[in-house]
Each structure stands twice: as structure tokens, then as C-alpha cells.
Write a protein that holds these residues in place. Structure first.
Motif, PDB file in Angstrom:
ATOM      1  N   HIS A 100      49.625  50.266  35.694  1.00 60.99           N
ATOM      2  CA  HIS A 100      50.218  49.356  34.701  1.00 60.99           C
ATOM      3  C   HIS A 100      51.343  50.029  33.940  1.00 60.99           C
ATOM      4  CE1 HIS A 100      47.752  45.820  35.230  1.00 60.99           C
ATOM      5  NE2 HIS A 100      46.647  46.545  35.176  1.00 60.99           N
ATOM      6  N   ARG A 126      44.181  52.263  37.209  1.00 63.94           N
ATOM      7  CA  ARG A 126      44.792  51.019  36.733  1.00 63.94           C
ATOM      8  C   ARG A 126      45.695  51.270  35.533  1.00 63.94           C
ATOM      9  NH1 ARG A 126      40.467  46.031  37.569  1.00 63.94           N
ATOM     10  NH2 ARG A 126      40.283  46.288  39.827  1.00 63.94           N
ATOM     11  N   ASP A 155      43.963  40.310  41.051  1.00 66.56           N
ATOM     12  CA  ASP A 155      43.767  39.500  39.844  1.00 66.56           C
ATOM     13  C   ASP A 155      44.087  40.295  38.579  1.00 66.56           C
ATOM     14  OD1 ASP A 155      43.068  37.279  41.301  1.00 66.56           O
ATOM     15  OD2 ASP A 155      40.910  37.552  41.052  1.00 66.56           O
ATOM     16  N   ASP A 156      43.772  41.588  38.595  1.00 62.29           N
ATOM     17  CA  ASP A 156      44.079  42.436  37.448  1.00 62.29           C
ATOM     18  C   ASP A 156      45.586  42.511  37.223  1.00 62.29           C
ATOM     19  OD1 ASP A 156      43.290  44.534  35.416  1.00 62.29           O
ATOM     20  OD2 ASP A 156      44.494  45.782  36.744  1.00 62.29           O
ATOM     21  N   SER A 179      46.692  39.138  35.835  1.00 61.22           N
ATOM     22  CA  SER A 179      46.278  38.914  34.447  1.00 61.22           C
ATOM     23  C   SER A 179      47.196  39.641  33.475  1.00 61.22           C
ATOM     24  CB  SER A 179      44.830  39.374  34.249  1.00 61.22           C
ATOM     25  OG  SER A 179      44.725  40.790  34.324  1.00 61.22           O
TER      26      SER A 179
END
Length: 199
Positions: free
Chosen positions: A192, A188, A32-33, A36
Motif C-alpha cells: 500500500h 500489505r 479485495d484489499d 477497498s
């Protein structure tokens, strides 16, 4: 076997293979991260909805009940329906599949291997030139062989290898006993950034 896909935008396209405990709440939170942030994410469930409370229980299912050959068959069936030009992401057991496809399936855009990696020679072909790869694991994780398995990946020109202090295995899983909030935030951030460079 289901393949759950979805996005809120059109940035990188990503395939995420789950770890030995299956598609747990922590795994789904990670997916989900990514979504999003605007990425399209495919998440093959090669456990057919089953989850396990511990890594040991999940490994026992993979090796004794389902069997490695059956899991490979399920993953290959799912991968056949997915695009080739993706970033392959895998967690622990799933990192085996992510690394395999990043190395052997033409068109891979990158790979992110969480909680483990294997020497590239395992898959019978050199690591593809120009395909970036990240490895993330804790320094004292008993499931990770830093010298025998991760070191050959670290030697690749395309590799970034990150070691985090601690001994937890699934440390970025929010519902795991191994969860480490600080390490997860850093992981994370690095993932990213890697995906942003690919975009």
C-alpha cells in the motif's frame, strides 16, 4: 477467459495475475484489499475458473494439461484489452507475467512481484528506468532462487526486495497452509505504501 475488474475509487490502476493454484479465496481476498483502498483492479483469470488445492497440482495443470504456451496465449489475450499505464502485480507463476509486462510494455507505472522474480535479462530488455519494483518472498521458500533469480532484481536502482522469516510460499494467502498473518500484515503495509507513492 474472464477479466474481473472493479474499484471503489480512482487511485492506482492495477493488474493482478494469480498464482499456480488459480483465483483462490486467498487471492481474491488480496484483490479485495486493494479495491477497498480505492484502487481499480483488473484480475485476469487465465485458468478459466479452475483452482487447485496445492501449488504442485496447479503447476502440473500449468505445465502438463494447459501447457505454458496456452497460458501465455490466454494472458496475452487478456492483456491486449487492458490499459498500459498500470501497476503490474503477480503472484508466483503470475509474477512471471507481471514482470514481463512491466519490463516490455511501455507505460508501466510499477511492479509488485510476490513469491518470486526472474532476472531482468530473461525478457530481453533492460528494466525501464524510473519504474519501481517490489519483490516479496520468504527467506527459505524452496520455490524462490534468491541468488540466481532475485539478486539481479535487487541490484536495480528501482528495486525494493523484502525477505520474510519462514519457508512458506503463498504466505499472504489467507486460505493457504503457508499463511502467515504477521508477514501478511507487513507485506500489505509495504504494498500500500508503494502504491501511495505511485499515486
Amino acid at each position: 477467459m474472464s477479466v474481473v475488474s472493479g474499484s471503489v475509487g480512482s487511485m492506482a490502476e492495477i493488474v493482478v495475475f494469480h498464482h499456480a493454484q488459480g483465483q483462490t479465496g486467498g487471492f481474491l481476498a488480496f484483490v479485495d484489499d486493494l479495491r477497498s483502498a480505492g484502487h481499480t483492479v483488473h484480475a485476469p483469470d487465465y485458468y478459466d475458473g479452475r483452482t487447485f488445492p496445492t501449488v504442485d497440482a496447479g503447476v502440473a495443470y500449468a505445465e502438463e494439461e494447459a501447457g505454458r504456451d496456452e497460458l501465455v496465449r490466454r494472458v496475452e489475450e487478456a492483456a491486449a484489452t487492458l490499459p498500459a499505464e498500470v501497476v503490474w502485480v503477480g503472484m508466483s507463476l503470475g509474477s512471471l507475467f507481471a514482470q514481463k509486462y512491466a519490463q516490455t510494455r511501455r507505460g508501466a507505472r510499477g511492479a509488485v512481484l510476490l513469491y518470486g522474480a526472474l532476472p531482468p535479462e530473461v525478457f530481453g530488455t533492460p528494466w525501464p528506468s524510473g519504474v519501481g519494483v517490489q519483490v516479496h518472498a520468504m527467506a527459505d521458500d524452496p520455490w524462490v532462487d534468491w541468488e540466481g533469480e532475485v539478486a539481479p532484481v535487487r541490484a536495480l536502482d528501482e528495486a525494493e526486495v523484502f525477505s520474510y522469516p519462514g519457508s512458506g510460499h503463498l504466505f499472504a494467502e489467507t486460505d493457504s497452509v503457508d499463511y502467515d498473518a504477521d508477514a501478511t500484515a507487513l507485506l500489505r503495509e509495504r504494498v500500500h505504501a508503494f502504491l501511495a507513492r505511485i499515486d
